[in-house]
Each structure stands twice: as structure tokens, then as C-alpha cells.
Motif scaffolding. Structure first.
Motif, short mmCIF file in Angstrom:
data_model
loop_
_atom_site.label_atom_id
_atom_site.label_comp_id
_atom_site.label_asym_id
_atom_site.label_seq_id
_atom_site.Cartn_x
_atom_site.Cartn_y
_atom_site.Cartn_z
N THR A 1 -17.15 -34.35 -4.51
CA THR A 1 -16.31 -33.17 -4.03
C THR A 1 -15.03 -33.18 -4.96
O THR A 1 -14.09 -32.27 -4.90
CB THR A 1 -15.77 -33.53 -2.64
N GLY B 1 -19.24 -39.64 -2.30
CA GLY B 1 -18.96 -38.40 -1.87
C GLY B 1 -17.57 -37.74 -2.60
O GLY B 1 -17.36 -36.82 -2.86
N ASN C 1 -13.60 -34.03 9.91
CA ASN C 1 -14.77 -33.18 10.55
C ASN C 1 -15.19 -33.89 11.75
O ASN C 1 -16.03 -33.33 12.48
CB ASN C 1 -15.75 -33.51 9.44
N GLY C 2 -15.47 -35.51 11.75
CA GLY C 2 -15.76 -36.01 12.78
C GLY C 2 -15.23 -35.60 14.04
O GLY C 2 -15.59 -35.79 15.05
N PHE D 1 -11.51 -38.11 0.80
CA PHE D 1 -12.79 -37.90 1.26
C PHE D 1 -13.07 -38.38 2.50
O PHE D 1 -13.29 -37.88 3.53
CB PHE D 1 -13.63 -38.47 0.31
N MET E 1 -21.19 -44.83 -0.26
CA MET E 1 -21.18 -43.36 0.02
C MET E 1 -20.07 -42.49 -0.05
O MET E 1 -20.05 -41.51 -0.21
CB MET E 1 -22.05 -43.04 1.27
N GLN E 2 -18.68 -43.30 0.45
CA GLN E 2 -17.47 -42.53 0.37
C GLN E 2 -17.23 -42.38 -1.11
O GLN E 2 -16.64 -41.20 -1.46
CB GLN E 2 -16.47 -43.37 1.19
N MET F 1 -11.27 -36.34 5.08
CA MET F 1 -11.99 -35.28 5.62
C MET F 1 -13.10 -35.63 6.34
O MET F 1 -13.21 -35.06 7.37
CB MET F 1 -12.49 -34.87 4.23
N LEU F 2 -13.59 -36.74 5.99
CA LEU F 2 -14.67 -37.25 7.06
C LEU F 2 -14.33 -37.37 8.52
O LEU F 2 -14.94 -36.84 9.60
CB LEU F 2 -15.40 -38.60 6.82
N VAL F 3 -13.01 -38.05 8.75
CA VAL F 3 -12.29 -38.21 10.08
C VAL F 3 -12.01 -36.77 10.68
O VAL F 3 -12.46 -36.79 11.86
CB VAL F 3 -10.92 -38.98 10.07
N GLY G 1 -23.12 -25.45 -2.22
CA GLY G 1 -22.84 -27.04 -2.74
C GLY G 1 -23.93 -28.07 -2.36
O GLY G 1 -23.74 -29.30 -2.18
#
Ligand SMILES: [Fe+3]
Ligand SMILES: [Fe+3]
Lengths: 282, 119, 282, 119
Positions: free
Chosen positions: B101, B97, B115-116, B108, B93-94, B111-113, B12
């Protein structure tokens, strides 16, 4: 001999400047991020470093891939910010410190670092966002800044081990400068993030925290990573950790962590703040 | 192991290496020109013509016109220069993203939250 | 593995191009200079290297002191010559070899050389005069050239020891390139001369000859000099010896001198020609 | 010994170091512009005005108008950029050498021959 009094790490993403411009600091999304900064601002206001040696990367404002330096250093008395194309406001000129800059550049080349030496250099958000963040209202004109720019855009990029070596040589140069000025370091960018590709959105909280620990106690350990390792573990732009590693290389003796904050996500990144002091030269 | 011997692929992820830097030279040069209002205006007036001015391939040109970020990456676009193109399109940028994806922007961000938080 | 078959050193001063344009090769002034080249041309025509890695310095055509790299390398498929301001004729484009160039660039950065990597690069007399000289009539289009540019214009300049290291890393990179192409090296510029100041006109014949000896048999010995030493002994532009030293670093094993010429003065310089072979990789 | 600690002076030689690079920035930038015919023509039309455009100091400007190479070197001119100025004046490197050493061109050439023979 110039006094290297401490170091700060911080994110430098454009979204921070936008949040400040739109006064979003106290919103639920931004508060846990901005809450990391008052102790750093306090330290800066109390210790009043004359000069900031600022490690950053250019994201395609000053340098294009027609002629892409691995390491560059600014030696000017002033640097201009400029339009980066997506509408973050241009901020006032940044004050330089050409004497110490040239001293560092001379010393680096003598030590075998093959610097690109810049008497004119536009500085992008990688350098300006940290200044806006530390001195709200863009009240940074009194601070002299020395830009040290590390290629994080195009492979081959300098590896973590080389960035640490760069920092060591810069630390030595600062300490050998005949002046009583005080110097602080900013390591900017990072931490884990990936903007591009199907893998966009990766953040590795555990790795970020581990990197912050190691940065304080055992930076040499971080040189076991190649840039490709960093990309695999922390995302394509995690290579920006190299700016932190370079900064850390300039500190010496016992390093004390005065303050830390970690929050993720901010925009697409893991955001870490460290405030460090080290044993002063005797 | 030398960088050049390290042939690991990261799923990816398109490394912006020498292959991409060469392949995408004209494309990135065009995006670099978006630092200037003059370049942005000229592009907006005639997108295809502006692509031709920088010698983009047909695939690159189509991907620019289609705002197809993944193809642009594979065709040598660097995310740092493509970001200027995205800015011109008023995408953050979101948004980018999400586009890459195949998620919605809300998905998205969620997902950031996640992952964070290290989950 | 690409085959590094040998190396040539030569002056690169603009006056040479002017002499050729004006067909002065057989005049008393120029004959002792041009008489040094037929054996080199013969060797090149017999051995037909596919690629020349050419060490030179830019004299203010491509690079200005706004952003001055210590070491840069071209990675393009073509390079343009251009107007340098004083009327030497512009010559046809120079053919590049981007694959091997990038391989060398990747390898150099991995080894800790902080290259500026150039996909677009105008090349000045430092690079073009040697090509015109080796292939009269500018008949060099078939040869692929990789420009390696060393700062000899602005202090701090890389020191002789660092240039030798650069050459070693380049030699290693060439030998690790997966191809059966043949490569020759050109080290250009030098030898003793000084263009500027009340001291203009210095030529140190004895030192030039000693440098040529050492370059063949014991290049490490030349790293005892700093650039300031070279300036003191051989004049302000004697630093161009660094291109010869870098070139020599890429050779390995036993080095054989096939041909030598020395003549001074040509214009304001001491002019040396060496044709070298080395032990081939086994 | 570090380059920066090495304070040796070489008589009759101005090292183009950081002091000179800073002092002569505008002067060298002007000379760099002589790579282009446009710059050369503009200079020839109005020498003093062209100097002002690049922010030369009064001393630098006077030295340009006087073609005073030694002063230009002391005021931060790099010989590599000054060479382009010299070219514009149709002076070659022996002419420049003569100017700087206070010899006639013939005397300067004779000195080169003598030095080249190692005498
Ligand atoms: Fe960044
Ligand atoms: Fe030269």
C-alpha cells in the motif's frame, strides 16, 4: 444416531498461534481477542464432544495448484501438521475418526458432492490454530477431528450456496451414523480481510457483524452473495466465510446463539466467535 | 450470472483466477517449495539460480530478487504461496501490507485499527 | 461458440496398445475388434475436430488413494504419459487446450461440480490407448485433448445420474465458449468386465448391447442403475460405463448413430464402439 | 437407497470400498510404487523387506510372497494396484483370471469367449 450438539466459529490465522507461543494473551493488543474464548472452552469442556468436524481451507501446505480439489475430506486416523515455511511451531499429530469420516464421505458422494477423499493429509494452521486455541497447551489429542477442506485459494472457488449445500449433506450424514458419539462443528477462518494488493488492509466491521447475525438466523440469505461479492464487500480473503456457511448448513431447526465475540483487527482480519446450539434430532 | 461472465474488476485486487494460476505456475511452485527447509536453504544460497530452476520469467525473477510483492501478484503469484516467500524474508502480514500500500508499517497498522473499528 | 460435432465411445484396455505394438490387428483374435475402427478414423479425419474432451478413469498412475478425487479435469497445455508398471510402451506427450479446459472448469464449479483442477497430470492407458487407436502410429500430436477423469477405482464412486449431470454441464460449457473451434467427445472404457475375484471373467453381452442402445436413444434410463447394479449385472469394472454416460450427457437434441461395433471378448472385456452426431446448436 | 445402506453382496466380488481402502492402504501403496522401475527393482531384490517397508501385515506379506491374488483382494488390495504387481510377475489379465477362478488359462479364455458370445 450420532448427536450433533453444537457449533463454534473462529478465526484461524497463524498470528494467534504465535501470540499463544509468546504468552501475549493478556497484552492490550490480544486481550479483547482471547477474551472471546473462555465461554467456548467452557462449553467444550462441559459437553465434551467426541468428534469435531472442522471446516477449514488449506493455505498451500497439503495442496498445490498442480491438483487443487474444490472439496476434500480426511478419512484417516491421524493427521500430521508440518512446516509451513514461515516458522510457526509444528504441533503434535491430530487424532482422526476414520469410521465417521468414511460414512460422511460415502454419504456426500451419494448425494452428488464430488469429494476428494484423503487417507493421508497434512493439516495446516487453518485446522490446527483452532485446536490450539480451544485446548490451550495443545491438549487436543483426545478429540477426534474430521477435516473438511474447502478451496479458498484459487478461482473457481465453490460458491456460498454450494458450501451451504455441502454442510446440509454433512449434517444429514452425521445424524444417520449408527453411534451414540457426540459431534461438534468448527467453522474456521474469515471474516473480512485482504492480504494482497493495493487494497490490502480492508476490514468491513459492519459486514462482518451482519454476516454473524445472518449466520445464526438466516444462513440462506448469505447465499445471495457470489464469491466475487464477498471479495468486493469484505476483501479478497473474505471468501473464507464459506467455511462458516458450510458449517451452518449442518445445523437444523432453531439455532440458539449461546455466545458471541467480535474484535477487529487481529493481524489483518476481523475476528468473530460464535457458539451455537440447534434443535436436537428427535 | 456465471462466474466466468462476471467481469467485474475489484480495484487494487488481482483475483487469483485461471489466468494467474497459469501465468504464475512456476513462481508459485517455487514458493510452495519453501515449505521445506531444504528449499529455503537452496534459495538463500543462490536466489537467481533457484528461480531459474522453476522456470520463472525474467520479470518474475527480477521481482523476486527485488522483493516486489505487487509485481509478483500481477505476474501470477498467489498470496498464499507468496506468504511463504515473505516468511523466508522474515516479513509478517503487516510488513507485506505496508509494502503493497506504500505506507509505513505503523501507518498500515493504524489503518487496520481504523477499519476494524468501522470508521 | 465452440462446435460440439460428435462423439465416439471406445474401449481403452492396455491389451489394445500391445496388439498394435505387435502388429496383431489382422490376426483372427483381433480383427473383429479393429474392424470396428476404420469408420471412426474416417469420420475423425474428415471432420478434424480441434479438441477432444476425453472421459476416462485413472488406473493408479496419477492418483493414489491417499487423495482420490471423484471428478478431475486437466487444464494444462501438455500431458505426459508414464510407466504404469507392466511394460506398455510410453507414448509421446499429449497436447492440451488450457483455455477451453479452464472455461469448462470454471463453468463446472459454478454449476456445483466439485472438480479437482489439474495443471499437472500424468495420463495413463485410459486416456492414451484411445488416442493411439484413433490415430495409428501415435499421430495425435495435432489434436488438443482435455482430460476429464472419473473415479472408477475406489468406492464411493460417482453414480450414473451424477455422471450424466457432469456431462450436461460440460456440453453447456463447450457451447458457451467464445471460439469457432470444433470439439468431439470420447467416452472410454467399459463395457462389462470383471478382473478381480472368483467372479473374474464375467461378460454380459446382452447388457452391453442394451446399454449401447439406451446410450443413443435414452441415456436418462441408464441413471436408474446404481454402481452396485452395474457391478452385479456387468462385473466389478462395468462401472466404467459411467464415462460413456458422462460423455452422452454433453450431447443434445436428436442423436444419430453413424456407426456401431460390438465384439467380445477382447482380453477380459466386452468392447463397444459408437460414433454419434447430435443436433448442432442453432 | 443410499450407497451406504445398500448392503448387497456380490458373490465372488470384493468391493474396494472404505473398509478395503483402509485395510489395504500399505499394500496398495507398495503396489503403486511399482509404477517406478526403482520400486520394482528394490522389491525384486528383497521382497519381504520391501513389504515391511510399507508396513504390510503378516497375512498380506505372505500373500505377496505366495502371489495369492484372492487373499490379497480380501486383505484390501485393489485390483488396479495389484495389476502392477501382476505385471511385475509377468502375468497378464487372463493369467490372473485363471489364478482367481481356479481354472487353467485356456479354460479361463474359453469361458471369456463363451461369455462374450452371450452363451
Ligand atoms: Fe485462512
Ligand atoms: Fe479401464
Amino acid at each position: 444416531m450420532a448427536n450433533l450438539i453444537g457449533a463454534v466459529t473462529t478465526s484461524h490465522i497463524p498470528a494467534i498461534a504465535n501470540a499463544m507461543a509468546n504468552k501475549l494473551e493478556e497484552t492490550p493488543y490480544w486481550k479483547p481477542f482471547f477474551d472471546g474464548y473462555p465461554p467456548v472452552r467452557k462449553w467444550l469442556n462441559e459437553n465434551k464432544p467426541d468428534v469435531i468436524v472442522l471446516f477449514y481451507n488449506d493455505h498451500g501446505l497439503e495442496f498445490f495448484i498442480d491438483k487443487k480439489p474444490t472439496f476434500s475430506i480426511g478419512v484417516a486416523d491421524q493427521y500430521q501438521n508440518a512446516d509451513e515455511g514461515w516458522g510457526i511451531a509444528t504441533i503434535p499429530p491430530v487424532t482422526g475418526e476414520s469410521e465417521l469420516s468414511w460414512h460422511i464421505a460415502n454419504s456426500l458422494v451419494h448425494d452428488g458432492f464430488d469429494m476428494t477423499i484423503c487417507q493421508e493429509m497434512k493439516v495446516d494452521h487453518g485446522l490446527t490454530v483452532p485446536l490450539s486455541l480451544m485446548w490451550p497447551g495443545n491438549d487436543y489429542g483426545h478429540v477426534k477431528v474430521i477435516p473438511v477442506c474447502i478451496n479458498c485459494e484459487q478461482h473457481p472457488m465453490p460458491q456460498p450456496w454450494r458450501c451451504l449445500e455441502l454442510g446440509k449433506s454433512i449434517g444429514k450424514a452425521i445424524e444417520s451414523f449408527d453411534s451414540d458419539m457426540t459431534v461438534a462443528l468448527f467453522g474456521t477462518g474469515g471474516l473480512s480481510h485482504q492480504l494482497d494488493g493495493e487494497r490490502a488492509g480492508i476490514i468491513n466491521r459492519e459486514f462482518d457483524l451482519e454476516c454473524m447475525d445472518k449466520l445464526v438466523t438466516d444462513p440462506e440469505d448469505l447465499t445471495k452473495y457470489s464469491n466475487l461479492d464477498l471479495i468486493e464487500i469484505g476483501g479478497a480473503q473474505a471468501v473464507e466465510l464459506n467455511m462458516w456457511i458450510a458449517m451452518r448448513g449442518a445445523l437444523r431447526g432453531k439455532v440458539t446463539e449461546l455466545h458471541r465475540n467480535y474484535h477487529a483487527p487481529i493481524s489483518n482480519t476481523g475476528s468473530g466467535v460464535l457458539l451455537l446450539e440447534h434443535e436436537m434430532p428427535s | 450470472m456465471s462466474y466466468i461472465e462476471d467481469q467485474r474488476e475489484v480495484e487494487g485486487t488481482v483475483l487469483f483466477d485461471h489466468r494467474m494460476a497459469k501465468k504464475g505456475y512456476g513462481l508459485n511452485k517455487m514458493c510452495f517449495s519453501f515449505n521445506d527447509q531444504v528449499g529455503r536453504d537452496e534459495f538463500s544460497k543462490d536466489e537467481a539460480g533457484y528461480c531459474d530452476k522453476f522456470g520463472l520469467t525474467e520479470i518474475q525473477k527480477k521481482a523476486v530478487l527485488d522483493k516486489d510483492i505487487l509485481t509478483l501478484l500481477k505476474e501470477g503469484g498467489s498470496i498464499y504461496y507468496l506468504a511463504k516467500f515473505a516468511g523466508l524474508l522474515k516479513l509478517n502480514m503487516q510488513d507485506i501490507g505496508a509494502l503493497q500500500t506504500g505506507m509505513s508499517v505503523e501507518e498500515f497498522k493504524a489503518m487496520l485499527v481504523k477499519n476494524g473499528q468501522g470508521k
